[in-house]
Design a protein around this motif. Structure first.
Motif, PDB file in Angstrom:
ATOM      1  N   SER A 648      21.713  44.267  -2.257  1.00  0.00           N
ATOM      2  CA  SER A 648      22.008  44.889  -3.376  1.00  0.00           C
ATOM      3  C   SER A 648      22.508  44.378  -4.614  1.00  0.00           C
ATOM      4  O   SER A 648      22.020  44.814  -5.718  1.00  0.00           O
ATOM      5  N   ASP A 649      22.841  43.233  -4.810  1.00  0.00           N
ATOM      6  CA  ASP A 649      22.944  42.532  -5.973  1.00  0.00           C
ATOM      7  C   ASP A 649      21.798  41.627  -6.603  1.00  0.00           C
ATOM      8  O   ASP A 649      20.833  41.326  -5.885  1.00  0.00           O
ATOM      9  N   PRO A 650      21.856  41.610  -7.794  1.00  0.00           N
ATOM     10  CA  PRO A 650      20.644  40.823  -8.649  1.00  0.00           C
ATOM     11  C   PRO A 650      20.643  39.372  -8.274  1.00  0.00           C
ATOM     12  O   PRO A 650      21.581  38.650  -7.913  1.00  0.00           O
ATOM     13  N   ASN A 651      19.295  38.867  -8.541  1.00  0.00           N
ATOM     14  CA  ASN A 651      19.123  37.430  -8.236  1.00  0.00           C
ATOM     15  C   ASN A 651      19.358  37.057  -6.775  1.00  0.00           C
ATOM     16  O   ASN A 651      20.372  36.297  -6.783  1.00  0.00           O
ATOM     17  N   THR A 652      18.764  37.370  -5.933  1.00  0.00           N
ATOM     18  CA  THR A 652      19.184  37.366  -4.484  1.00  0.00           C
ATOM     19  C   THR A 652      19.347  35.779  -4.294  1.00  0.00           C
ATOM     20  O   THR A 652      20.192  35.253  -3.430  1.00  0.00           O
ATOM     21  N   GLN A 653      18.550  34.905  -4.843  1.00  0.00           N
ATOM     22  CA  GLN A 653      18.676  33.474  -4.752  1.00  0.00           C
ATOM     23  C   GLN A 653      19.857  33.003  -5.125  1.00  0.00           C
ATOM     24  O   GLN A 653      20.566  32.051  -4.191  1.00  0.00           O
ATOM     25  N   HIS A 654      20.586  33.507  -6.052  1.00  0.00           N
ATOM     26  CA  HIS A 654      21.776  33.051  -6.720  1.00  0.00           C
ATOM     27  C   HIS A 654      22.883  33.552  -5.591  1.00  0.00           C
ATOM     28  O   HIS A 654      23.909  32.770  -5.350  1.00  0.00           O
ATOM     29  N   VAL A 655      22.705  34.762  -5.384  1.00  0.00           N
ATOM     30  CA  VAL A 655      23.721  35.255  -4.169  1.00  0.00           C
ATOM     31  C   VAL A 655      23.824  34.437  -2.884  1.00  0.00           C
ATOM     32  O   VAL A 655      24.813  34.040  -2.316  1.00  0.00           O
ATOM     33  N   ALA A 656      22.615  34.400  -2.365  1.00  0.00           N
ATOM     34  CA  ALA A 656      22.467  33.385  -1.195  1.00  0.00           C
ATOM     35  C   ALA A 656      23.065  32.193  -1.461  1.00  0.00           C
ATOM     36  O   ALA A 656      23.806  31.515  -0.777  1.00  0.00           O
ATOM     37  N   ALA A 657      22.776  31.355  -2.735  1.00  0.00           N
ATOM     38  CA  ALA A 657      23.660  30.171  -3.010  1.00  0.00           C
ATOM     39  C   ALA A 657      25.071  30.158  -2.831  1.00  0.00           C
ATOM     40  O   ALA A 657      25.709  29.224  -2.390  1.00  0.00           O
ATOM     41  N   GLY A 658      25.473  31.138  -3.520  1.00  0.00           N
ATOM     42  CA  GLY A 658      26.843  31.435  -3.488  1.00  0.00           C
ATOM     43  C   GLY A 658      27.759  31.622  -2.239  1.00  0.00           C
ATOM     44  O   GLY A 658      28.668  30.765  -1.712  1.00  0.00           O
ATOM     45  N   LEU A 659      26.797  32.529  -1.350  1.00  0.00           N
ATOM     46  CA  LEU A 659      27.239  32.600  -0.009  1.00  0.00           C
ATOM     47  C   LEU A 659      27.411  31.385   0.897  1.00  0.00           C
ATOM     48  O   LEU A 659      28.313  30.991   1.708  1.00  0.00           O
ATOM     49  N   GLU A 660      26.144  30.714   0.659  1.00  0.00           N
ATOM     50  CA  GLU A 660      26.140  29.583   1.532  1.00  0.00           C
ATOM     51  C   GLU A 660      27.012  28.429   1.068  1.00  0.00           C
ATOM     52  O   GLU A 660      27.324  27.640   1.957  1.00  0.00           O
ATOM     53  N   ALA A 661      27.575  28.589  -0.117  1.00  0.00           N
ATOM     54  CA  ALA A 661      28.527  27.410  -0.382  1.00  0.00           C
ATOM     55  C   ALA A 661      29.808  27.771  -0.037  1.00  0.00           C
ATOM     56  O   ALA A 661      30.719  26.837   0.094  1.00  0.00           O
ATOM     57  N   MET A 662      29.901  28.949   0.595  1.00  0.00           N
ATOM     58  CA  MET A 662      31.470  29.219   0.993  1.00  0.00           C
ATOM     59  C   MET A 662      31.908  28.730   2.206  1.00  0.00           C
ATOM     60  O   MET A 662      30.886  28.701   3.012  1.00  0.00           O
ATOM     61  N   GLU A 663      33.168  28.470   2.533  1.00  0.00           N
ATOM     62  CA  GLU A 663      33.487  27.867   3.819  1.00  0.00           C
ATOM     63  C   GLU A 663      33.631  28.997   5.034  1.00  0.00           C
ATOM     64  O   GLU A 663      33.336  28.812   6.094  1.00  0.00           O
ATOM     65  N   LEU A 664      34.036  30.141   4.559  1.00  0.00           N
ATOM     66  CA  LEU A 664      34.389  31.364   5.136  1.00  0.00           C
ATOM     67  C   LEU A 664      33.884  32.914   4.796  1.00  0.00           C
ATOM     68  O   LEU A 664      34.151  33.012   3.779  1.00  0.00           O
ATOM     69  N   VAL A 665      32.937  33.241   5.354  1.00  0.00           N
ATOM     70  CA  VAL A 665      32.197  34.576   4.930  1.00  0.00           C
ATOM     71  C   VAL A 665      32.588  35.470   6.187  1.00  0.00           C
ATOM     72  O   VAL A 665      32.203  35.280   7.406  1.00  0.00           O
ATOM     73  N   ILE A 666      33.283  36.674   5.884  1.00  0.00           N
ATOM     74  CA  ILE A 666      33.511  37.401   7.118  1.00  0.00           C
ATOM     75  C   ILE A 666      33.072  38.864   6.676  1.00  0.00           C
ATOM     76  O   ILE A 666      33.323  39.220   5.556  1.00  0.00           O
ATOM     77  N   VAL A 667      31.903  39.115   7.280  1.00  0.00           N
ATOM     78  CA  VAL A 667      31.144  40.664   7.095  1.00  0.00           C
ATOM     79  C   VAL A 667      32.113  41.602   8.212  1.00  0.00           C
ATOM     80  O   VAL A 667      31.990  41.238   9.191  1.00  0.00           O
ATOM     81  N   HIS A 668      32.447  42.660   7.523  1.00  0.00           N
ATOM     82  CA  HIS A 668      32.873  43.679   8.390  1.00  0.00           C
ATOM     83  C   HIS A 668      31.974  44.964   7.798  1.00  0.00           C
ATOM     84  O   HIS A 668      31.780  45.635   7.010  1.00  0.00           O
TER      85      HIS A 668
END
Lengths: 949, 94
Positions: A648-668
């Motif tokens: 849903s958010d713009p610039n998918t590649q940037h969103v992916a880079a941000g998420l990939e850089a995180m140590e913990l992503v919790i999706v509910h």
């Protein structure tokens, strides 16, 4: 409640100050003047037999079953078309009437299959009921004559069947399509005995016709002619629970009609104050995602995103999450943690997520999807009116004389309200549409916009300022309103600004590409046409000047005095079901529930005392800043409830880079959505059918969401958040969302008078609900603005930095379509894909011809940010130089192309303006192929079979 | 098109300043400073304070310098005025 059909008074309610008293079957009844005898009888519980009458349609008088005797009147008039009169004496049951009704019914039944025992409507059929009511015992004509019993059934619609052999040609379906929905897809074809209901043209079936599958015809049908397939499959419902739809911001009320734990159908609730008994294809039918095979119901974890998921117990998933959160907090501080609340979840769930982040994680890094839709509404209306909520209720449109729609497509995005708007337009209200596309409202059956201003994307502020120029320079301003209600000095500053030649329609025509004369005529109509109401959507907010456009809209409403009464106002059409509520609940990083800034010591003290924690006094990150900080290593863990930011958010590649850089992503969430490709913990969520709570719609209407079945994952979403909080040692002990609502009311002044018990009694309340407004406030700013004077704000047009040029000569704008919703996570998992199986790129014929493209060709859509491929739809609905697509399908990922540019005040992304090039293509882009691989790999669950190659 | 974080922050500050420019230099500086003070995370502020005003417009640069010196600007628009603890008056629902 048990199952019983909704009360039907036969003809619509009449609004009148005058009343008449009549006598029906010896009982006196007083009703508003103009009420029919049928409705008056129904008001006192006397049900006159009827078939063609129903109370959401105008009286028709065709079935002749509702005949009555009236003293002094000749014959036996139809009660559905006879107005009640003072002193009238009516008899509804006499031997003469019995005989006449029996004769009418006998004719109906002579051409109706006698298969009641095997009919899906058995015991839930008005024809059956009326046959019993008139005491029909035999049919003297026999059944051997000409009839319609061999007519084939139309199964084409995925949700309902049309069986003409059972049709009594009462026209209720046709009238519902015309009067309620306003699509005019159905008609009665033929004459006399040959009359039959027909969808579209002769060779059409329901699916190929103009039918939008709103369900109004199915609801209106008194037999099993139009019937939900789910009723045929499951059987008659045995109980009904009133709840609130989880799709758009209209917030329709439905009866979830159940058989055991199975949902049989969703039927719009006639007493629903937002929808008044109407529905759209999403709320009415697209609930099958709740039981879709993709639904994940067990928690899962993995150490890194290259691994397959591992199903674990709730305890393990929660302790895995808590340990990692604690570790990151120890190593990098509380401000390295954050989360995102969901506008699809309840107020109570959203409140708990922000409470967890502020009070448990210890940071204010909490944001919500309103960031990417209506955050400019907040900024703009708060600056001008002092409070940003929509000013009207939906009923208000019934009093509008001029309706200005800008940057919204109500018939697709908010279809139930779109239908109500169309009802008013058919009654004679004038319409102005400001939109780069020729949306359906511009020209549809019996509706034609007085003005369509197809402006260049990104020039809203210029166009609205040009309209203001006309109003001020031609002396059309409502000076009395302005002097009384607004800051006069600020008005004069603003009036001087808009009056400058540089803001005239003639000069700005070069910017907006809208003929100056059209702008002048539209401005005059809005200023002088009576009650003027503005409705707007994301075509206003999702721009680099989204906030400025909202202020420009507010300026127009104030300068014409169109604020503070029914029929006028400024009305943001919210995208998701609980955008308003998510914001009310403190989902933005700078403020606590009730719109109180986090830096305010008194407010912090209130919450700190109640929650037993210490709060960070500084604002946290917005979503886009969280992603930037993640890439920089300063933001390391995120809890995302019910949002799919990767899609849903713009610039998918940037969103992916941000998420990939995180140590913990919790999706509910309900499904392994696109964001979950980068997640380490998946906490399964519950659907709106599986939980209790409240949603707040675009009218500020707080409505109950009621559980109709047990959660498939074992926990309602608020319980999951509570379990995570308790894994972090917070010791929460809520046992029901009503307790969370009590806490909200205790801490949030505008909710002070709201409670679960009160909502149970009153169905809904429009905030503020407090000492000053004990029963809520349907229309705001009635006697004055809620806070001080209305403020005119000078809105200088600042062109976007996103420019077209030789490499990217076209402007892309994005939007949604009727059958799909947002990122499609729900609607793609229903039969709604039959209407919209893929995202298409709309392109003007001249642009297509220049590129050698034909309808249906594959194209590459490329911007400075990225590229994707999709098929082209050649249409003059868009202007030359503009292309349009939807963002419902992850295989397309329109947001691979959109940019980081955003609203200057709120960072709401500029989805509506991206410079692009379009060229022929042979297949998917490199990004799409790579992403497909990643997506398949990322969805592996240990122990499950690998998908076959 | 994503640049580094500092490039994003410069763009944000310039964009805010540009939209307040119509107020005149002095008021626009105050409004820009007020906006950043109320809505930006402290790390974003710290990062742009330490950037030396590079690539900033005159209004944005002056606003950042004012904030970097620890000055708390008065509220310039109602967007930065928030409800008091017991106040129901405003919403900035998105």
């Amino acid at each position: 409640m048990g199952y019983e059909r909704q009360k039907d008074f036969g003809t619509p309610r009449v609004k009148s100050e005058k009343h008449v008293t009549l006598t029906i079957d010896g009982r006196a009844v007083t009703v508003p003047e103009g009420t029919t005898v049928m409705r008056a009888a129904s008001e006192i519980g006397s049900s006159i037999p009827k078939l063609c009458a129903t109370d959401n349609l105008k009286q028709f008088g065709s079935c002749r079953l509702c005949l009555v005797e009236i003293e002094g009147a000749r014959g036996t008039p139809a009660s559905c078309t006879t107005p009640a009169a003072e002193g009238m004496v009516v008899k509804t049951q006499t031997p003469r009437l019995d005989k006449l009704r029996k004769g009418v019914m006998e004719l109906y039944i002579s051409d109706h299959p006698l298969d009641c025992l095997t009919c899906s409507a058995n015991n839930d059929c008005e024809l059956q009921d009326q046959a019993a009511a008139v005491g029909l015992r035999d049919v003297r004509y026999g059944y051997e004559g000409a009839n319609h019993l061999a007519e084939p059934t139309d199964h084409s619609n995925p949700y309902f069947d049309f069986d003409p052999s059972k049709c009594i040609v009462c026209s209720r379906c046709v009238r519902a399509c015309d009067e309620v929905q306003g699509t005019f897809a159905l008609t009665i074809d033929g004459r006399g005995f040959g009359s039959e209901v027909s969808a579209g043209q002769t060779l059409d079936n329901f699916m190929s016709s103009e039918c939008v599958s709103c369900g109004a015809c199915v609801q209106a049908c008194p037999t099993a002619t139009l019937q939900e397939k789910s009723v045929k499959k499951i059987g008659k419902p045995e109980r009904a629970v009133v709840t609130t739809c989880a799709y758009c911001g209209v917030g329709c009320t439905f009866r979830a009609e159940m058989r055991g734990e199975q949902l049989v159908r969703m039927v719009p609730y006639k007493d629903g104050k937002a929808n008044r008994g109407h529905s759209c294809v999403k709320g009415r039918f697209a609930w099958g995602y709740a039981n879709h095979q993709d639904r994940i119901t067990r928690p899962m974890v993995r150490d890194n995103i290259d691994q397959p998921w591992r199903e674990v117990s709730w305890e393990e998933a929660l302790s895995f999450s808590a340990n990692k959160l604690n570790q990151i907090k120890r190593d990098h501080g509380a401000r390295a943690l954050g989360g995102i609340t969901s506008s699809r979840c309840t107020n109570e769930e959203t409140f708990l997520v922000q409470k967890l982040i502020r009070g448990g994680f210890g940071s204010n890094n909490v944001d919500t999807c309103a960031r990417v839709c209506h955050s400019p509404t907040g900024y703009g209306l708060k600056t001008t009116f002092g409070t940003s909520a929509g000013t009207q209720d939906f009923d208000s449109v019934e009093d509008s004389d001029v309706i200005l729609v800008i940057g919204a497509n109500p018939t697709d995005g908010h279809p139930v309200f779109g239908s109500r708007m169309k009802q008013r337009l058919r009654q004679g209200a004038k319409l102005i549409v400001i939109d780069p596309r020729r949306i359906d409202l511009v020209k549809s059956p019996h509706i034609k916009a007085a003005h369509h201003l197809p402006l260049q994307p990104g020039t809203n502020v210029a166009l609205l300022t040009a309209m203001a120029h006309v109003i001020v320079s031609e002396g059309l301003a409502d000076e009395e309103f302005i002097r009384t209600r607004c800051d006069w000095d600020e008005y004069q500053d603003w009036a001087r600004f808009v009056s400058q030649d540089k803001n005239s329609p003639e000069v700005l025509e070069g910017v907006t590409r809208v003929p100056a004369q059209s702008v002048r005529e539209a401005a005059r109509l809005y200023a002088t046409g009576g009650n003027g109401a503005i409705y707007y959507g994301l075509g206003v907010t999702e721009h680099s000047q989204g906030s400025s456009t909202v202020m420009a809209i507010a300026n127009l409403a104030m300068v014409t005095g169109n604020i503070g009464r029914k029929g006028v106002g400024v009305n943001p059409l919210r995208g998701q079901n609980n955008v308003q509520g998510a914001c009310d609940m403190g989902s933005f990083p700078h403020e606590l529930p009730g719109y109180r800034h986090i830096s305010d010591a008194d407010t912090r003290a209130l919450f700190e005392k109640d929650w037993g924690v210490t709060l960070d006094p500084d604002p946290g990150f917005r979503i886009n800043n969280m992603l930037d900080a993640a890439v920089d290593g300063e933001f390391r863990a995120i809890y995302i409830q019910g949002e799919d930011i990767l899609q849903s958010d713009p610039n998918t590649q940037h969103v992916a880079a941000g998420l990939e850089a995180m140590e913990l992503v919790i999706v509910h969430d309900l499904f392994l959505n696109e964001t979950a490709n980068y997640a380490h913990v998946f906490l399964p969520g519950s659907t709106f059918l599986e939980k209790n709570g409240t949603f707040t719609n675009a009218e500020r209407r707080i409505q109950p969401v009621r559980k109709v079945m047990e959660p498939a994952n074992g926990m309602e979403d608020w319980e999951v958040t509570q379990a995570l909080a308790n894994a972090l040692g917070l010791g929460w002990s809520y046992t029901h969302p009503s307790e969370i609502l009590d806490e909200i009311a205790r801490l949030t002044p505008s909710f002070a008078g709201v409670s679960w018990d009160r909502l149970e009694r009153e169905d809904s309340l429009q905030w503020p609900v407090n000492e000053e407004f004990p029963d809520g406030a349907p229309v705001m700013h009635v006697d004055g603005f809620v806070r001080g004077k209305g403020k005119f704000v000078v809105t200088d047009y600042v062109p976007t930095d996103e420019k077209t040029g030789p490499r990217f000569p076209l402007l892309l704008t994005t939007g949604r379509i009727l059958s799909q919703y947002n990122v499609g996570a729900q609607t793609r998992r229903t039969a709604n894909v039959e209407w919209h199986p893929e995202d298409l790129l709309e392109m003007h014929p001249s642009d297509a011809e220049n590129r050698g493209l034909n309808d249906g060709d594959w194209t590459t859509l490329k911007s400075r940010t990225g590229e994707t491929t999709l098929r082209v739809k050649v249409t003059d609905r868009v202007a030359p130089g503009v292309v349009y697509t939807t963002f419902h399908h992850p295989a397309t990922q329109a947001n691979v192309v959109t940019t980081d540019f955003s609203d200057w005040a709120t960072n709401c992304p500029e989805y509506k303006v991206t410079a692009v090039q379009v060229m022929p293509s042979n297949g998917p882009s490199d990004w799409q192929e790579e992403y497909t691989d990643l997506s398949q790999k990322s969805r592996r669950i240990a122990g499950e079979m690998e998908p076959a190659e | 098109m994503s640049g580094s974080t500092i490039e994003t922050l410069r763009r944000m500050a310039n964009q805010i300043a540009r939209n307040f420019e119509i107020m005149g230099h002095v008021d626009a500086v105050e409004a820009t400073a007020d906006h950043i003070n109320m809505f930006w995370d402290p790390r974003m502020k710290k990062q742009i304070f330490g950037d030396g005003g590079q690539d900033l417009s005159p209004i944005a640069k002056a606003a950042i310098e004012e904030l970097a010196q620890g000055e708390i600007p008065a509220h310039q628009t109602r967007a930065t005025e928030f409800n008091a603890v017991d106040d129901i008056g405003q919403s900035d629902a998105g």
